[in-house]
Structures are given as structure tokens and as C-alpha cells.
Design an enzyme around this catalytic site. Structure first.
Site, PDB file in Angstrom:
ATOM      1  N   HIS A   1       5.116  -8.287  -4.176  1.00  0.00           N
ATOM      2  CA  HIS A   1       3.766  -8.666  -3.731  1.00  0.00           C
ATOM      3  C   HIS A   1       3.555 -10.158  -3.965  1.00  0.00           C
ATOM      4  O   HIS A   1       3.266 -10.561  -5.098  1.00  0.00           O
ATOM      5  CB  HIS A   1       2.710  -7.889  -4.526  1.00  0.00           C
ATOM      6  CG  HIS A   1       2.578  -6.460  -4.124  1.00  0.00           C
ATOM      7  ND1 HIS A   1       1.525  -5.966  -3.398  1.00  0.00           N
ATOM      8  CD2 HIS A   1       3.402  -5.405  -4.344  1.00  0.00           C
ATOM      9  CE1 HIS A   1       1.683  -4.678  -3.192  1.00  0.00           C
ATOM     10  NE2 HIS A   1       2.811  -4.301  -3.754  1.00  0.00           N
TER      11      HIS A   1
ATOM     12  N   ARG B   1      12.933   3.504  -0.493  1.00  0.00           N
ATOM     13  CA  ARG B   1      11.566   3.496  -1.037  1.00  0.00           C
ATOM     14  C   ARG B   1      11.599   3.781  -2.534  1.00  0.00           C
ATOM     15  O   ARG B   1      12.386   4.582  -3.002  1.00  0.00           O
ATOM     16  CB  ARG B   1      10.711   4.579  -0.365  1.00  0.00           C
ATOM     17  CG  ARG B   1      10.428   4.315   1.090  1.00  0.00           C
ATOM     18  CD  ARG B   1       9.495   5.380   1.635  1.00  0.00           C
ATOM     19  NE  ARG B   1       8.186   5.329   0.992  1.00  0.00           N
ATOM     20  CZ  ARG B   1       7.343   6.361   0.947  1.00  0.00           C
ATOM     21  NH1 ARG B   1       7.669   7.498   1.474  1.00  0.00           N
ATOM     22  NH2 ARG B   1       6.177   6.210   0.359  1.00  0.00           N
TER      23      ARG B   1
ATOM     24  N   GLU C   1       1.121 -11.973  -3.051  1.00  0.00           N
ATOM     25  CA  GLU C   1      -0.295 -12.354  -2.991  1.00  0.00           C
ATOM     26  C   GLU C   1      -0.970 -12.288  -4.358  1.00  0.00           C
ATOM     27  O   GLU C   1      -2.135 -12.637  -4.490  1.00  0.00           O
ATOM     28  CB  GLU C   1      -1.044 -11.445  -1.994  1.00  0.00           C
ATOM     29  CG  GLU C   1      -1.359 -10.026  -2.470  1.00  0.00           C
ATOM     30  CD  GLU C   1      -0.170  -9.074  -2.435  1.00  0.00           C
ATOM     31  OE1 GLU C   1       0.978  -9.529  -2.255  1.00  0.00           O
ATOM     32  OE2 GLU C   1      -0.394  -7.854  -2.604  1.00  0.00           O
TER      33      GLU C   1
ATOM     34  N   GLY D   1       0.871  -1.177   0.000  1.00  0.00           N
ATOM     35  CA  GLY D   1       0.000   0.000   0.000  1.00  0.00           C
ATOM     36  C   GLY D   1       0.896   1.211   0.000  1.00  0.00           C
ATOM     37  O   GLY D   1       1.836   1.276  -0.790  1.00  0.00           O
ATOM     38  N   GLU D   2       0.636   2.131   0.893  1.00  0.00           N
ATOM     39  CA  GLU D   2       1.484   3.317   1.009  1.00  0.00           C
ATOM     40  C   GLU D   2       2.027   3.350   2.442  1.00  0.00           C
ATOM     41  O   GLU D   2       1.254   3.441   3.400  1.00  0.00           O
ATOM     42  CB  GLU D   2       0.644   4.560   0.692  1.00  0.00           C
ATOM     43  CG  GLU D   2       1.457   5.771   0.365  1.00  0.00           C
ATOM     44  CD  GLU D   2       2.424   5.555  -0.808  1.00  0.00           C
ATOM     45  OE1 GLU D   2       2.022   4.954  -1.829  1.00  0.00           O
ATOM     46  OE2 GLU D   2       3.581   5.973  -0.689  1.00  0.00           O
ATOM     47  N   SER D   3       3.342   3.258   2.552  1.00  0.00           N
ATOM     48  CA  SER D   3       3.944   3.094   3.879  1.00  0.00           C
ATOM     49  C   SER D   3       3.677   4.282   4.797  1.00  0.00           C
ATOM     50  O   SER D   3       3.547   4.120   6.009  1.00  0.00           O
ATOM     51  CB  SER D   3       5.443   2.832   3.745  1.00  0.00           C
ATOM     52  OG  SER D   3       6.042   3.798   2.913  1.00  0.00           O
TER      53      SER D   3
ATOM     54  N   ILE E   1       5.757  -3.675  -7.442  1.00  0.00           N
ATOM     55  CA  ILE E   1       4.948  -2.491  -7.759  1.00  0.00           C
ATOM     56  C   ILE E   1       5.497  -1.312  -6.948  1.00  0.00           C
ATOM     57  O   ILE E   1       5.363  -1.278  -5.725  1.00  0.00           O
ATOM     58  CB  ILE E   1       3.458  -2.708  -7.411  1.00  0.00           C
ATOM     59  CG1 ILE E   1       2.909  -3.938  -8.142  1.00  0.00           C
ATOM     60  CG2 ILE E   1       2.645  -1.457  -7.771  1.00  0.00           C
ATOM     61  CD1 ILE E   1       1.532  -4.368  -7.675  1.00  0.00           C
ATOM     62  N   ARG E   2       6.125  -0.398  -7.617  1.00  0.00           N
ATOM     63  CA  ARG E   2       6.778   0.732  -6.932  1.00  0.00           C
ATOM     64  C   ARG E   2       7.475   0.233  -5.662  1.00  0.00           C
ATOM     65  O   ARG E   2       7.288   0.746  -4.564  1.00  0.00           O
ATOM     66  CB  ARG E   2       5.762   1.837  -6.612  1.00  0.00           C
ATOM     67  CG  ARG E   2       5.166   2.453  -7.889  1.00  0.00           C
ATOM     68  CD  ARG E   2       4.436   3.766  -7.628  1.00  0.00           C
ATOM     69  NE  ARG E   2       3.445   3.641  -6.587  1.00  0.00           N
ATOM     70  CZ  ARG E   2       3.507   4.225  -5.402  1.00  0.00           C
ATOM     71  NH1 ARG E   2       4.520   5.002  -5.091  1.00  0.00           N
ATOM     72  NH2 ARG E   2       2.556   4.045  -4.516  1.00  0.00           N
TER      73      ARG E   2
ATOM     74  N   CYS F   1       6.200  -5.407   0.627  1.00  0.00           N
ATOM     75  CA  CYS F   1       6.293  -4.112  -0.053  1.00  0.00           C
ATOM     76  C   CYS F   1       6.208  -2.948   0.937  1.00  0.00           C
ATOM     77  O   CYS F   1       7.123  -2.769   1.728  1.00  0.00           O
ATOM     78  CB  CYS F   1       5.270  -4.014  -1.178  1.00  0.00           C
ATOM     79  SG  CYS F   1       5.746  -2.757  -2.388  1.00  0.00           S
TER      80      CYS F   1
HETATM   81  N1  GLN Z   1       5.930   2.766  -2.851  1.00  0.00           N
HETATM   82  C1  GLN Z   1       5.104   2.402  -1.746  1.00  0.00           C
HETATM   83  C2  GLN Z   1       5.616   3.021  -0.458  1.00  0.00           C
HETATM   84  O1  GLN Z   1       6.647   3.604  -0.445  1.00  0.00           O
HETATM   85  C3  GLN Z   1       5.038   0.893  -1.610  1.00  0.00           C
HETATM   86  C4  GLN Z   1       4.374   0.319  -2.818  1.00  0.00           C
HETATM   87  C5  GLN Z   1       3.678  -0.974  -2.559  1.00  0.00           C
HETATM   88  O2  GLN Z   1       3.394  -1.370  -1.429  1.00  0.00           O
HETATM   89  N2  GLN Z   1       3.336  -1.641  -3.638  1.00  0.00           N
HETATM   90  O3  GLN Z   1       4.973   2.926   0.552  1.00  0.00           O
END
Ligand code: GLN
Length: 208
Positions: free
Chosen positions: A175, A111, A177, A52-54, A139-140, A84
Site C-alpha cells: 500500500h 493471494r 498510500e 481492499g478485497e479483490s 497488508i494481507r 494490493c
Molecule cells: N487480501 C486481499 C485480497 O485478496 C488484498 C488485501 C489488500 O488489498 N490489502 O483481495
């Protein structure tokens, strides 16, 4: 066993499915609960911190007091899988003041390290102990930068550590999952190193 998935954001249902599949393959009865507030973590045998977004995830964990519960869970030696953004949150230092790290994993992370090269990609990853490569979806994704001496690197991509274990904590930059392959969930929760799946240790030894 009871597994808790931090459900602030991210692929909660996909992780729940992977946990159930890994449990079923081991003949373990698993209950999966979603965690959005304090008071649930102490009853969980295993925890999952998804992507998600940390910044968002770590803020909510702190606001709700779930952060301290996760630290206590790890201190008890109970398993955690962090993926992630979860890896970023679990780390010692994310080199970003907006992320309140849990410091349950002695690594630093960069990150969005792959972001500059490729926003997202899938790669066949050699993971320690796996017979076949794992289809890893990035993913990112972050990469693990500095690794403490108690941390084992389980996989590298392009030279960078992307899966690690320290005691009860397994963390992946990718990821696990999203590809219907539950081997990472199995490794984190039900393998010999994790040891929760075996509710009855003697039984698991007998069937091993
Ligand atoms: N780029 C996101 C972060 O810095 C992490 C991306 C992800 O969980 N797929 O939180």
C-alpha cells in the site's frame, strides 16, 4: 490532468492525497474523481485501483461495466496504478475463481501469500530508480508469481516480485498510500514512462 480512483472500497482519500502531492511536486494541476459507476473512466487521464478485497472490487467492476472501460484505458496506453487487491484484480490470473481479473497485467498472483507468515508489516523496499528505500506497508498482501516477458519487476521482497510495470500499468503488492511518500504515485502517473503529467511534452522536456 484528471485522475480517477476506483472507489468501491479501500483507501480512496489517501490515494487522492498522494496523487495531488505527486502532481503538485511536478507542477501539474490534478483533479481527482471517485469512480463507482461506468461513464467516468473514459474522461480520466490516469486510473488508480486501490487495495481492499479483490473479490468485491472485481465483482463490482464487472457489474458496473467499469472493467471494459479500464481495459480500453490500458489499450490506449493511459496509466494505471493498481495496489494490493488492485494488483490482484489487474492480473492475468489470481488462481481464485471468485476474482474476475482484468487481465491488463501479464502476471499471476498468489493471494494472501504473506498472510501465513505475517498479516501485515512495513519494510524498506529497494525500488528500481528510487534513491532511497520506499517504506512499503504490506497488508494481507499478494505476491507476483509468474511474470510475462513484457513485465518489468521493479521491486522484490524476500525474493518475490512485489512491484511491477507493464507498459502503462504499474502494480504494487503493498500500500503506497499509507506512508505519506508519493513516489510510487509519481512513478505510475508522472514519470517519463507514464508521461501523462506532462500535459505539454515539450514543456516537460525543457524543464527536465
Ligand atoms: N487480501 C486481499 C485480497 O485478496 C488484498 C488485501 C489488500 O488489498 N490489502 O483481495
Amino acid at each position: 490532468m484528471k485522475a480517477g480512483v476506483i472507489a468501491v472500497q479501500g483507501d480512496v482519500s489517501e490515494h487522492a492525497a498522494a496523487i495531488r502531492e505527486a502532481a503538485a511536486a511536478r507542477g501539474v494541476d490534478a483533479e481527482v474523481v471517485e469512480i463507482r459507476e461506468s461513464g467516468i473512466v473514459p474522461s480520466c487521464d490516469a486510473l488508480l485501483v486501490p487495495g481492499g478485497e479483490s473479490t468485491t472490487i472485481s465483482g463490482l467492476l464487472a457489474d458496473e461495466g467499469i472493467d471494459e472501460e479500464i481495459r480500453a484505458h490500458v489499450a490506449d496506453g493511459d496509466p494505471v496504478l493498481a495496489t494490493c487487491a488492485g494488483l490482484i484484480v489487474a492480473s492475468r490470473d489470481a488462481k481464485d475463481d471468485r476474482v474476475a481479473t482484468l487481465d491488463v497485467l501479464d502476471v499471476t498472483v498468489d493471494r494472501n501469500a504473506f498472510g501465513r507468515q505475517a498479516d501485515s508489516f512495513e519494510a524498506p523496499l529497494d525500488v528500481t530508480g528510487f534513491d532511497e528505500p520506499f517504506p512499503a506497508v504490506f497488508i494481507r498482501a499478494p505476491v507476483v508469481d509468474e511474470v510475462g516477458e513484457d513485465v518489468t519487476v521493479l521491486a522484490r521482497w524476500d525474493g518475490d516480485a512485489v512491484a511491477v510495470r507493464q507498459g502503462p500499468v504499474v502494480a504494487t503488492a503493498f500500500h503506497p498510500e499509507l506512508t505519506g511518500d508519493s513516489r510510487i504515485h509519481d512513478l505510475a502517473f508522472f514519470s517519463e514512462e507514464a508521461g501523462v503529467g506532462s500535459v505539454d511534452d515539450s514543456e516537460s522536456e525543457a524543464t527536465a
